[in-house]
Each structure stands twice: as structure tokens, then as C-alpha cells.
Design a protein around this motif. Sequence first.
Motif, PDB file in Angstrom:
ATOM      1  N   ILE A  32       0.865  -1.177   0.000  1.00 47.79           N
ATOM      2  CA  ILE A  32       0.000   0.000   0.000  1.00 47.79           C
ATOM      3  C   ILE A  32       0.904   1.230   0.000  1.00 47.79           C
ATOM      4  CG2 ILE A  32      -1.870   1.237   1.169  1.00 47.79           C
ATOM      5  CD1 ILE A  32      -2.583  -1.658   0.299  1.00 47.79           C
ATOM      6  N   ILE A  33       0.622   2.156  -0.913  1.00 48.49           N
ATOM      7  CA  ILE A  33       1.448   3.355  -1.065  1.00 48.49           C
ATOM      8  C   ILE A  33       0.612   4.565  -0.665  1.00 48.49           C
ATOM      9  CG2 ILE A  33       2.860   4.710  -2.646  1.00 48.49           C
ATOM     10  CD1 ILE A  33       2.627   1.942  -4.421  1.00 48.49           C
ATOM     11  N   ASN A  34       1.086   5.288   0.319  1.00 50.44           N
ATOM     12  CA  ASN A  34       0.414   6.493   0.827  1.00 50.44           C
ATOM     13  C   ASN A  34       1.414   7.640   0.760  1.00 50.44           C
ATOM     14  OD1 ASN A  34      -1.157   8.387   2.199  1.00 50.44           O
ATOM     15  ND2 ASN A  34      -0.713   7.523   4.209  1.00 50.44           N
ATOM     16  N   ASN A  56      -1.588  -1.217  -4.128  1.00 47.79           N
ATOM     17  CA  ASN A  56      -2.583  -0.166  -4.312  1.00 47.79           C
ATOM     18  C   ASN A  56      -1.994   1.163  -3.884  1.00 47.79           C
ATOM     19  OD1 ASN A  56      -5.253  -1.569  -5.004  1.00 47.79           O
ATOM     20  ND2 ASN A  56      -4.496  -2.760  -3.281  1.00 47.79           N
ATOM     21  N   TYR A  57      -2.421   2.192  -4.574  1.00 45.75           N
ATOM     22  CA  TYR A  57      -1.959   3.549  -4.303  1.00 45.75           C
ATOM     23  C   TYR A  57      -3.138   4.367  -3.790  1.00 45.75           C
ATOM     24  CZ  TYR A  57      -0.821   8.389  -5.498  1.00 45.75           C
ATOM     25  OH  TYR A  57      -0.645   9.746  -5.473  1.00 45.75           O
ATOM     26  N   LEU A  58      -2.988   4.930  -2.602  1.00 42.86           N
ATOM     27  CA  LEU A  58      -3.997   5.822  -2.054  1.00 42.86           C
ATOM     28  C   LEU A  58      -3.809   7.188  -2.698  1.00 42.86           C
ATOM     29  CD1 LEU A  58      -6.268   6.394  -0.027  1.00 42.86           C
ATOM     30  CD2 LEU A  58      -4.501   6.906   1.661  1.00 42.86           C
ATOM     31  N   GLY A  59      -4.647   7.495  -3.656  1.00 42.12           N
ATOM     32  CA  GLY A  59      -4.509   8.744  -4.402  1.00 42.12           C
ATOM     33  C   GLY A  59      -5.176   9.913  -3.714  1.00 42.12           C
ATOM     34  N   GLU A  60      -4.735  11.087  -4.075  1.00 36.89           N
ATOM     35  CA  GLU A  60      -5.313  12.304  -3.527  1.00 36.89           C
ATOM     36  C   GLU A  60      -6.788  12.382  -3.923  1.00 36.89           C
ATOM     37  OE1 GLU A  60      -4.253  17.038  -3.342  1.00 36.89           O
ATOM     38  OE2 GLU A  60      -2.878  15.662  -4.301  1.00 36.89           O
ATOM     39  N   GLY A  61      -7.632  12.652  -2.959  1.00 38.79           N
ATOM     40  CA  GLY A  61      -9.057  12.757  -3.219  1.00 38.79           C
ATOM     41  C   GLY A  61      -9.809  11.443  -3.115  1.00 38.79           C
ATOM     42  N   TYR A  62      -9.106  10.332  -2.872  1.00 39.76           N
ATOM     43  CA  TYR A  62      -9.777   9.041  -2.713  1.00 39.76           C
ATOM     44  C   TYR A  62     -10.600   9.055  -1.421  1.00 39.76           C
ATOM     45  CZ  TYR A  62      -6.960   6.539  -6.242  1.00 39.76           C
ATOM     46  OH  TYR A  62      -6.388   6.101  -7.402  1.00 39.76           O
ATOM     47  N   ASN A  63     -11.675   8.314  -1.425  1.00 42.49           N
ATOM     48  CA  ASN A  63     -12.444   8.082  -0.219  1.00 42.49           C
ATOM     49  C   ASN A  63     -11.715   6.979   0.549  1.00 42.49           C
ATOM     50  OD1 ASN A  63     -14.300   6.805   1.605  1.00 42.49           O
ATOM     51  ND2 ASN A  63     -15.957   7.878   0.563  1.00 42.49           N
ATOM     52  N   VAL A  64     -11.139   7.326   1.674  1.00 45.16           N
ATOM     53  CA  VAL A  64     -10.295   6.392   2.426  1.00 45.16           C
ATOM     54  C   VAL A  64     -11.088   5.165   2.876  1.00 45.16           C
ATOM     55  CG1 VAL A  64      -8.841   6.124   4.467  1.00 45.16           C
ATOM     56  CG2 VAL A  64      -8.732   8.224   3.149  1.00 45.16           C
ATOM     57  N   LEU A  79       3.597  -1.230   3.953  1.00 44.75           N
ATOM     58  CA  LEU A  79       3.109   0.143   3.804  1.00 44.75           C
ATOM     59  C   LEU A  79       4.254   1.087   3.488  1.00 44.75           C
ATOM     60  CD1 LEU A  79       0.690   2.107   4.063  1.00 44.75           C
ATOM     61  CD2 LEU A  79       1.240   2.283   6.512  1.00 44.75           C
ATOM     62  N   ILE A  80       4.092   1.832   2.415  1.00 43.52           N
ATOM     63  CA  ILE A  80       5.095   2.823   2.006  1.00 43.52           C
ATOM     64  C   ILE A  80       4.472   4.202   2.158  1.00 43.52           C
ATOM     65  CG2 ILE A  80       6.519   3.673   0.117  1.00 43.52           C
ATOM     66  CD1 ILE A  80       6.314   0.753  -1.019  1.00 43.52           C
ATOM     67  N   GLU A  81       5.038   4.991   3.046  1.00 40.56           N
ATOM     68  CA  GLU A  81       4.548   6.347   3.279  1.00 40.56           C
ATOM     69  C   GLU A  81       5.727   7.308   3.279  1.00 40.56           C
ATOM     70  OE1 GLU A  81       0.737   6.224   6.064  1.00 40.56           O
ATOM     71  OE2 GLU A  81       2.546   5.690   7.163  1.00 40.56           O
ATOM     72  N   ASP A  82       5.496   8.496   2.798  1.00 41.85           N
ATOM     73  CA  ASP A  82       6.491   9.549   2.925  1.00 41.85           C
ATOM     74  C   ASP A  82       6.210  10.282   4.229  1.00 41.85           C
ATOM     75  OD1 ASP A  82       7.665  12.350   2.569  1.00 41.85           O
ATOM     76  OD2 ASP A  82       8.515  11.257   0.874  1.00 41.85           O
ATOM     77  N   LEU A  83       7.239  10.501   5.005  1.00 39.89           N
ATOM     78  CA  LEU A  83       7.080  11.106   6.325  1.00 39.89           C
ATOM     79  C   LEU A  83       6.338  12.435   6.258  1.00 39.89           C
ATOM     80  CD1 LEU A  83       7.791  10.639   9.278  1.00 39.89           C
ATOM     81  CD2 LEU A  83       9.932  11.841   8.883  1.00 39.89           C
TER      82      LEU A  83
END
Length: 191
Positions: A32-34, A56-64, A79-83
Motif C-alpha cells: 500500500i502506497i500512501n 494499491n496507491y492511495l490517491g489524492e481525493g480518494y475516499n479512504v 506500507l510505504i509512506e512519505d514522512l
Amino acid sequence: MYKDSILKKKIYFICFFILSFGVCFGEDYQVIINSQNWEDVYLGALFGTSKGYDYNYLGEGYNVTKFIEILDKKKKIILIEDLNDKIEFGFSELLEGKGFLIEKKFNSNKEENNFDLYEYGDFSKIIFIDEIDFSNVLSTYAYAIKEDAFVIFLNEEIKKKDFNNNKIINIGSDLSYSKFTFLNNLKVEKS
């Protein structure tokens, strides 16, 4: 202004192209990419595809809430997140609260995520490309999968890292290897 518009279109195209590869082979993990950084999306998709994991990529504007509903609770999450540039802050806590198991969390800046994913994935080769060289980004994706290689976007932070004498492939990089001390005694294959 015009160059920014073209750059954004290239980034969206790259992300769309990469995410279209997302049908994978159903291991026990999902990536999962956030992150708002296209590099994290690219590398997360490459990591998932290379290892046979769904991603899956959590895109801007997606309904979480709806996004979480499409995830498989039986699969552990990488899970890949940018700090600093997450799409959704508190997302990992939300996932855990919904009963998901986060196996590994990459929560740093894009340079650290780049290197940490390479180390975690146990890839046999490294492909260096310039982080702003879009002409090689798409073609390198398929080649990296074929070669069991991970793409490293070459920049000043990465040159400080130790790559443990793995096989290096340099694609289209104008950066001289002599500038990077970590590359001493490594086999370099130019393409």
C-alpha cells in the motif's frame, strides 16, 4: 508554468502506466502506497510487481473508507509512506484499527524509502537512473522486473549509501561513477 504543466502530465502518465501493471499473483502480502511523491508510487509498484504482491496507491481525493474496503484483510501489508508528503495522515493507525496486519512500514522521506525498499527486497541487481530522467523511467520498470533488479534514483543522498557489492546497471545516467565513493570495486554494466 508551461514546463510545470508538462511535468505534471508526465508524472500522472507514469503513475497510471505503472499502476496498470497492478494485477499480480496473489502472495500473502500487499503493498500500500500512501505518498504524494511519484517516486514512492513508482518504487512501491515495482517492489510489488517484482515480488508478486498486489499493490494499491492511495490517491489524492480518494475516499479512504472505500479504499480500505478493497483491501484484502487476509494479506499482510507492506506500507510505504512519505514522512512529510502522505496523502492521508494517520493511515497506518486506521488500517490497524480495521484489523489489518502491517508487516513492514517504510515511513521516511523518498530517498530513504528508495534505499530501504532495495534492502528489504533482497534484489540481485541495482539499476541507477537519474531521478529526473523520465525518458528512462517507463522502460526501466519492465527491465528491472526481468533482471530481478531494483531501481535507485541517483541523487546526492543515495551516493552516501553502501550497496554491498551488488551488480550495478547504469541506465542513461549522466552522473559520473567517479563522484560516488560507494561504487568502488563494483562491477558496472552500462546499457
